[in-house]
Design an enzyme around this catalytic site. Structure first.
Site, PDB file in Angstrom:
ATOM      1  N   ARG A 107       0.843  -1.205   0.000  1.00  0.00           N
ATOM      2  CA  ARG A 107       0.000   0.000   0.000  1.00  0.00           C
ATOM      3  C   ARG A 107       0.872   1.247   0.000  1.00  0.00           C
ATOM      4  NH1 ARG A 107      -2.420  -0.184   6.250  1.00  0.00           N
ATOM      5  NH2 ARG A 107      -0.417  -0.560   7.211  1.00  0.00           N
ATOM      6  N   CYS A 111       3.273   8.835  -5.090  1.00  0.00           N
ATOM      7  CA  CYS A 111       4.080  10.015  -4.790  1.00  0.00           C
ATOM      8  C   CYS A 111       3.134  11.198  -4.621  1.00  0.00           C
ATOM      9  CB  CYS A 111       5.048  10.255  -5.949  1.00  0.00           C
ATOM     10  SG  CYS A 111       5.987  11.773  -5.751  1.00  0.00           S
ATOM     11  N   ASN A 145      -5.121   7.295   4.636  1.00  0.00           N
ATOM     12  CA  ASN A 145      -4.811   6.519   5.845  1.00  0.00           C
ATOM     13  C   ASN A 145      -3.336   6.685   6.194  1.00  0.00           C
ATOM     14  OD1 ASN A 145      -5.908   4.245   7.736  1.00  0.00           O
ATOM     15  ND2 ASN A 145      -3.867   3.564   7.113  1.00  0.00           N
ATOM     16  N   GLU A 146      -3.087   7.175   7.381  1.00  0.00           N
ATOM     17  CA  GLU A 146      -1.717   7.288   7.908  1.00  0.00           C
ATOM     18  C   GLU A 146      -0.721   7.810   6.879  1.00  0.00           C
ATOM     19  OE1 GLU A 146      -0.455   3.665   9.854  1.00  0.00           O
ATOM     20  OE2 GLU A 146      -1.535   4.203  11.669  1.00  0.00           O
ATOM     21  N   GLU A 317      -7.407   4.087  15.818  1.00  0.00           N
ATOM     22  CA  GLU A 317      -7.082   2.662  15.875  1.00  0.00           C
ATOM     23  C   GLU A 317      -6.446   2.391  17.236  1.00  0.00           C
ATOM     24  OE1 GLU A 317      -4.594   1.481  12.604  1.00  0.00           O
ATOM     25  OE2 GLU A 317      -5.830   2.512  11.122  1.00  0.00           O
ATOM     26  N   TRP A 325       3.558  -6.175  13.353  1.00  0.00           N
ATOM     27  CA  TRP A 325       4.582  -5.432  12.628  1.00  0.00           C
ATOM     28  C   TRP A 325       5.792  -5.011  13.453  1.00  0.00           C
ATOM     29  CZ3 TRP A 325       4.597  -0.985  15.390  1.00  0.00           C
ATOM     30  CH2 TRP A 325       3.389  -0.542  15.930  1.00  0.00           C
ATOM     31  N   GLU A 365      -1.669  -8.937   7.256  1.00  0.00           N
ATOM     32  CA  GLU A 365      -1.909  -8.730   8.695  1.00  0.00           C
ATOM     33  C   GLU A 365      -2.590  -9.921   9.363  1.00  0.00           C
ATOM     34  OE1 GLU A 365      -3.662  -4.830   9.003  1.00  0.00           O
ATOM     35  OE2 GLU A 365      -1.738  -3.882   8.547  1.00  0.00           O
ATOM     36  N   GLN A 366      -2.359 -11.124   8.847  1.00  0.00           N
ATOM     37  CA  GLN A 366      -3.049 -12.297   9.417  1.00  0.00           C
ATOM     38  C   GLN A 366      -2.626 -12.583  10.849  1.00  0.00           C
ATOM     39  OE1 GLN A 366      -1.377 -16.159   7.655  1.00  0.00           O
ATOM     40  NE2 GLN A 366      -1.369 -14.752   5.931  1.00  0.00           N
ATOM     41  N   MET A 367      -1.444 -12.057  11.288  1.00  0.00           N
ATOM     42  CA  MET A 367      -1.015 -12.290  12.668  1.00  0.00           C
ATOM     43  C   MET A 367      -1.393 -11.124  13.594  1.00  0.00           C
ATOM     44  SD  MET A 367       0.247 -15.264  12.611  1.00  0.00           S
ATOM     45  CE  MET A 367       1.206 -15.446  14.104  1.00  0.00           C
ATOM     46  N   HIS A 368      -2.255 -10.245  13.132  1.00  0.00           N
ATOM     47  CA  HIS A 368      -2.673  -9.078  13.925  1.00  0.00           C
ATOM     48  C   HIS A 368      -4.000  -9.394  14.603  1.00  0.00           C
ATOM     49  CE1 HIS A 368      -3.802  -5.012  14.973  1.00  0.00           C
ATOM     50  NE2 HIS A 368      -2.727  -4.505  14.424  1.00  0.00           N
TER      51      HIS A 368
END
Ligand code: GAL
Length: 654
Positions: A107, A111, A145-146, A317, A325, A365-368
């Site tokens: 993601r 620029c 986003n961020e 969030e 991460w 992000e499957q481990m989040h």
């Protein structure tokens, strides 16, 4: 603040079977959630092919969520441009400092300076706001986003090069003015034309710091402009809705005060365990607070972003469990999700929204963790959210939270210390965090503000590290009645990033008769002592007729005072910083008390909150907290705080 803190969750209907949506929505409400943020990464599903807009699924998702009584925070999807867009304009990618394009497949692959991408963003945001802007359940927008996540503010692309040249031409008018401002006579770096100026990467040794600072300012301005374009469209097509952006922790690549000036609310993404693990904290803190987060990480950002949002801020969030991460990803101590939520409330958050609803079994992000496990069973945080939703109802509105202490932080100064740190631990942000932490150890509530802010209502002001400060800021500080503590390096640079003609502290010299004639940075571990304290990292040598208030054992002055201004001319250790802040706070009538290492307190309205961040139980009894809670009336908890425990009591009228 008039309402109780609301709770919400980040949800991705496009990740789940449509048959699940209604049940998810019902369960969200049952947990006590009233807001749901959706849509911010869904561009490829909203527009699967160029110009082919498909709102149908999102219409149904919003309908289902709204039908359950949830209000929607809709994200503009510009952080994840679809593959076809990249195929149409391959040069829209950002380029890293090594000259490598930031490729498709995750993601933020854009620029900020690419005009074609900016036009596409305006188009998709216009279409989205046109379609959903007046939907009664859509109460807020999150723009993108961020900004800057994954190191994406600085781009060394051709688009950035061209835009930077134009920015410089506008700023300096004539190339000779740029040559003078940057000092290009040094090393024969003079330019004859703006068209010759490249970006400050890939140089043989370091690029000119003034060049780098201007590139940072330019890059920050690009973020401001990018954000503003979307805000303007949303204001026109979706009137009355709250507009926000979700900022990050310990992130300073653009001027957040400037971006937030265009928003209604500043929000930020709070991952206390991930930040502790990733940031530069001593190993002992990383171990002690591995499951809680450092006691000041969340609060520091709450107070920083409350300042950015001119009082209005959200946690967009909130970490609910292990993230994916950080170098290591521990689980929060049971109770911490509740504690973080109530702490945000105590600092005035209007909303705390958890990331994410359900842990996703696929992709990056499957481990989040989420509030639900991938099999839809409630994960540990869900129970805490249910509990905290009830507690927030009981607490009601937090009431105004005027902090007595202002701490000044400016992004330009942070960039200066990053570009020329002069010593390995020298960063304005680090100094601000350490001073903030020391103030909070003294039980004091703090507002973190831009240097130009109105300081008249504060009883004490601290300026940990402002290498650049204007004449107006110097005058405002000197004009206060409140005591002001100014840290080393203040006023040591001009706006263009050179040493001021009269030397540091620059414009402060009018009010504080000192002149810094030499600075040295000190190897970590090297220190010099004075009575009951030591200095470390940094030492300044001054010319002055003022008699120092504090000296090292060898007679070298480290604290000077003139009127309400005090100047610290060395890097303080904890005892020196804590001691000086404590005596200033006492002078200001603030009743400072030294709290145990793991305890933090916060006042809001007539409520007082205490939070135990430590691994062992703590008692509030006998600490000398104002209006001793033992005599007060506890709304939550008691004088005894277990690990991850908190207490809330009503302050007795004096
Ligand atoms: C944030 C981001 C989210 C998600 C989350 C994971 O930085 O906004 O999209 O990636 O981190 O912790």
């Amino acid at each position: 603040m008039s309402d109780a803190t609301l709770l919400g969750v980040c949800y991705y209907p496009e990740h789940w079977a449509e048959e699940q949506w209604a049940d998810d929505a019902r369960r969200m409400r049952e947990l006590g959630l009233s807001r749901v943020r959706i849509g911010e990464f869904a561009w490829a599903r909203i527009e699967p092919a160029p110009g082919l807009l498909d709102w149908t699924w999102l219409d149904r998702a919003i309908g289902t969520l709204a039908g359950a009584g949830l209000k929607i925070i809709l994200g503009t999807p510009t952080a994840t441009p679809p593959r076809w867009l990249l195929d149409e304009m391959p040069d829209m990618l950002a380029v890293d400092a090594e000259g490598k394009p930031r490729q498709f497949g995750s993601r933020r692959h854009y620029c900020f300076s690419h005009a074609g991408y900016r036009a596409q963003c305006r188009r998709i945001v216009g279409a989205m706001a046109g379609h959903f802007g007046r939907h009664p359940a859509v109460v807020a927008w999150q723009v993108d986003n961020e900004y800057g996540c994954h190191d994406t503010v600085l781009s060394y692309s051709e688009a950035a090069r061209q835009a930077f040249r134009q920015w410089l031409a506008k700023r300096y008018g004539h190339i000779q003015a740029l040559n003078e401002a940057w000092g290009n006579v040094f090393w024969s770096m003079d330019y004859a034309d703006f068209e010759q100026v490249d970006l400050p990467n890939l140089t043989v040794t370091e690029a000119n710091p003034a060049h780098r600072l201007d590139f940072q300012r330019f890059s920050s301005d690009q973020v401001v402009a990018f954000n503003r374009e979307q805000v303007e469209i949303l204001r026109e097509l979706s009137p009355g809705r709250t507009i926000t952006h979700n900022f990050m922790g310990f992130f300073t690549d653009f001027d957040h005060h400037a971006v937030a000036a265009d928003l209604d609310v500043a929000s930020w993404d709070s991952y206390p365990l991930g930040f502790l693990e990733q940031a530069d904290f001593p190993g002992s803190d990383k171990l002690r607070y591995a499951r809680q987060g450092h006691p000041d990480i969340a609060a520091f950002h709450h107070d920083l972003y409350r300042g950015c949002g001119r009082g209005r801020w959200w946690v967009m969030e909130q970490q609910p469990g292990p993230v994916n991460w950080a170098r290591n990803n521990p689980a929060p101590l049971p109770g911490m999700v509740r504690l973080w939520t109530i702490e945000a409330h105590a600092h005035g958050a209007e909303l705390v929204s958890y990331f994410r609803w359900r842990q996703l079994p696929f992709a990056q992000e499957q481990m989040h963790a989420g509030l639900l496990r991938p099999d839809s069973v409630e994960d540990l945080a869900a129970g805490e959210v249910r509990q905290v939703a009830g507690e927030l109802q009981r607490l009601g509105a937090a009431g105004p939270a005027p902090a007595p202490v202002a701490l000044l932080f400016g992004y330009a100064s942070e960039w200066m210390t990053r570009i020329t740190p002069h010593g390995e631990r020298q960063r304005a942000l680090r100094a601000c965090f350490e001073w903030y932490s020391a103030l909070r150890r003294l039980g004091l509530d703090v507002d973190i503000l831009a240097p130009e802010s109105d300081l008249s209502k504060y009883r004490m002001v601290v300026v940990p590290c402002l290498p650049w400060l204007s004449e107006q800021v110097a005058e405002a500080l000197a004009g206060l009645e409140a005591p002001v503590l100014i840290g080393p390096r203040a006023g040591s640079k001009t706006r263009e990033f050179s040493i001021p003609p009269a030397l540091a502290p620059g414009p402060l010299q009018r009010y504080l008769q000192i002149k810094v004639v030499r600075v040295e940075s000190l190897r970590p571990g090297w220190s010099a002592s004075g009575p009951g304290f030591a200095i470390q990292d940094w030492l300044e040598h001054l010319e002055t007729d003022l008699i120092p208030e504090l000296c090292l054992d060898d007679g070298h002055g480290v604290l000077y005072r003139q009127g309400n201004l005090r100047y610290l001319s060395a890097g303080p250790d904890e005892r020196l910083l804590g001691g000086v802040l404590q005596s200033l706070a006492a002078e200001a009538g603030l009743d400072p008390i030294l709290l145990p290492q793991d305890l933090r307190v916060r006042r809001a309205g007539d409520l007082c909150f205490a939070f135990n961040y430590g691994p062992s139980a703590l008692s509030l009894a006998g600490l000398g907290l104002m209006n001793s809670p033992a005599n007060g009336h506890f709304l939550i908890g008691s004088v005894d705080l277990p690990p991850a425990g908190l207490g809330v009591w009503r302050q007795q009228k004096a």
